[in-house]
Design a protein around this motif. Structure first.
Motif, PDB file in Angstrom:
ATOM      1  N   UNK A  35      53.194  27.008  42.289  1.00 22.22           N
ATOM      2  CA  UNK A  35      51.775  27.207  42.537  1.00 22.22           C
ATOM      3  C   UNK A  35      50.991  25.946  42.208  1.00 22.22           C
ATOM      4  N   UNK A  36      50.067  25.602  43.110  1.00 17.53           N
ATOM      5  CA  UNK A  36      49.157  24.494  42.865  1.00 17.53           C
ATOM      6  C   UNK A  36      48.107  24.967  41.866  1.00 17.53           C
ATOM      7  N   UNK A  37      47.923  24.205  40.813  1.00 14.42           N
ATOM      8  CA  UNK A  37      47.025  24.644  39.748  1.00 14.42           C
ATOM      9  C   UNK A  37      45.893  23.639  39.582  1.00 14.42           C
ATOM     10  N   UNK A  38      44.672  24.138  39.637  1.00 12.52           N
ATOM     11  CA  UNK A  38      43.512  23.280  39.429  1.00 12.52           C
ATOM     12  C   UNK A  38      42.336  24.138  39.002  1.00 12.52           C
ATOM     13  N   UNK A  39      41.591  23.648  38.039  1.00  7.42           N
ATOM     14  CA  UNK A  39      40.391  24.352  37.550  1.00  7.42           C
ATOM     15  C   UNK A  39      40.671  25.797  37.185  1.00  7.42           C
ATOM     16  N   UNK A  40      41.843  26.036  36.630  1.00 10.20           N
ATOM     17  CA  UNK A  40      42.176  27.381  36.184  1.00 10.20           C
ATOM     18  C   UNK A  40      42.603  28.324  37.282  1.00 10.20           C
ATOM     19  N   UNK A  41      42.669  27.859  38.533  1.00  9.10           N
ATOM     20  CA  UNK A  41      43.095  28.720  39.633  1.00  9.10           C
ATOM     21  C   UNK A  41      44.511  28.364  40.047  1.00  9.10           C
ATOM     22  N   UNK A  42      45.167  29.304  40.676  1.00  4.20           N
ATOM     23  CA  UNK A  42      46.529  29.090  41.147  1.00  4.20           C
ATOM     24  C   UNK A  42      46.603  29.430  42.635  1.00  4.20           C
ATOM     25  N   UNK A  43      47.184  28.545  43.383  1.00  2.00           N
ATOM     26  CA  UNK A  43      47.298  28.747  44.830  1.00  2.00           C
ATOM     27  C   UNK A  43      48.718  28.442  45.276  1.00  2.00           C
ATOM     28  N   UNK A  44      49.453  29.439  45.793  1.00  4.71           N
ATOM     29  CA  UNK A  44      50.795  29.143  46.298  1.00  4.71           C
ATOM     30  C   UNK A  44      50.696  28.314  47.575  1.00  4.71           C
ATOM     31  N   UNK A  45      51.505  27.284  47.664  1.00  6.05           N
ATOM     32  CA  UNK A  45      51.538  26.425  48.838  1.00  6.05           C
ATOM     33  C   UNK A  45      52.956  26.367  49.389  1.00  6.05           C
TER      34      UNK A  45
END
Length: 354
Positions: free
Chosen positions: A64-74
């Motif tokens: 998961x891409x992690x930035x600013x406390x969020x997680x986004x699967x790529x």
């Protein structure tokens, strides 16, 4: 059993190097060919929120891409198609991409988990123009390497001859005696029972859990593909709508889509579409594809909502994806795509320590 030497062993690399240099020369010629026709080369991001939404294409998921406390699967993309179409929506008119793509679970003489794809798009032009492009690129690759005929596993084709043009319905009738379009309605729904009976009548096996798509694929693999691309390349066109998830319907017959594939020596080289630009219809087709993926494989991929939004303003266009490694393989007379890939992915998960 002696373990084969790795590709980086100096003596192995020395044997491979002439074909690798030929690959580079073909790539340079392809770029020059497209640039000379006012195509702009673009570099698209390999990480995407969706790897594509075709039922039988498997992707590599990243952490998961992690930035600013969020997680986004790529995902590593299976094609630059979604990104390229967003650029068409942005206003580009002739673009191409030559770069790496990834498909999971694919490894054979013609498959590699990471490979190079050439995609190009023509805004405001029909997919017949891509047929002419494809024929020109076959000749270009052969001219570069001095290969007068392409051959693969005992089959050959003249890369300088104009490709045959054959509809899928004609191919089913000619090679299997099946009236394919009798099993496809104008709204795209299919008659599974009717196709099953026709497939059995052609002497091919069926199974109780075969879908219409399974039966279609069996005829393609066992009867159609062995009989095309021999002597000269074949452009197999007008696929039934259920087999053209990203293609628009043909104005000539609503049962078929503006899709063609290019074959030479039994090798599928390219897949082209008159592009679908209706976001609602595209969503419906993607959802159906992911329903089928979930049925068969127990998983589905997310839809790229950004892509669907871009479709609403994308101009009419045609686009094509060509397996560059396969073209190079035929042009140098290799037996498998890894012979023209500079650094093939290791066959095993790891190498023993020394």
């Amino acid at each position: 059993m002696t373990k084969p030497s790795p590709f980086w062993a100096p003596h192995v690399h020395a044997d491979r190097r002439p074909r690798l240099l030929a690959r580079n020369a073909i790539a340079a010629d392809v770029r020059a060919f497209l640039a000379g026709r006012d195509f702009l080369e673009v570099t698209t991001a390999c990480l995407q929120v969706s790897p594509g939404n075709e039922a039988h294409l498997a992707a590599f998921a990243t952490q998961e891409f992690r930035t600013d406390g969020t997680r986004l699967p790529l995902y590593l993309h299976t094609s630059p198609e979604f990104a390229c179409k967003k650029l068409l929506a942005a206003g580009e008119s002739r673009i191409f991409s030559l770069g790496p793509v990834w498909r999971n679970g694919e490894r054979s003489a013609l498959h590699h988990p990471e490979f190079t794809m050439l995609e190009w798009y023509r805004a405001g032009e029909t997919y017949e123009a891509l047929m002419d492009d494809s024929a020109a690129l076959l000749a270009l690759a052969a001219e570069r390497t001095g290969m007068r005929r392409f051959s693969f596993r005992g089959r050959d084709a003249d890369p300088f001859a104009e490709p045959d043009r054959l509809t899928v319905a004609e191919a089913f009738a000619r090679f299997a005696g099946i009236d394919l379009l009798a099993t496809v309605a104008a709204d795209g729904t299919t008659d599974r029972a009717g196709l099953e009976a026709a497939v059995r009548g052609a002497g091919l096996r069926t199974a109780v859990d075969d879908s219409w798509e399974d039966l279609f694929s069996r005829v393609m693999v066992e009867r159609v593909e062995p009989n095309i691309g021999n002597g000269r390349a074949t452009i197999l066109m007008e696929y039934p709508v259920p087999e053209g998830a990203l293609a628009r319907r043909s104005p000539r017959d609503p049962r078929v889509a503006e899709r063609f594939e290019l074959f030479a020596c039994g090798v599928e080289l390219a897949n082209a579409f008159g592009e679908l630009t209706d976001p609602a219809e595209q969503r419906r087709r993607f959802t159906a594809e992911m329903d089928e993926r979930e049925r068969v494989y127990g998983e589905r991929y997310p839809l790229d909502e950004d892509f669907l939004d871009a479709l609403a303003i994308m101009p009419e266009a045609s686009g094509i994806a060509l397996g560059f490694d396969r073209l190079a393989m035929l042009a140098v007379g290799a037996d498998k795509v890894t012979e023209v890939i500079w650094t093939p992915v290791a066959e095993s998960a790891g190498e023993p320590r020394r």
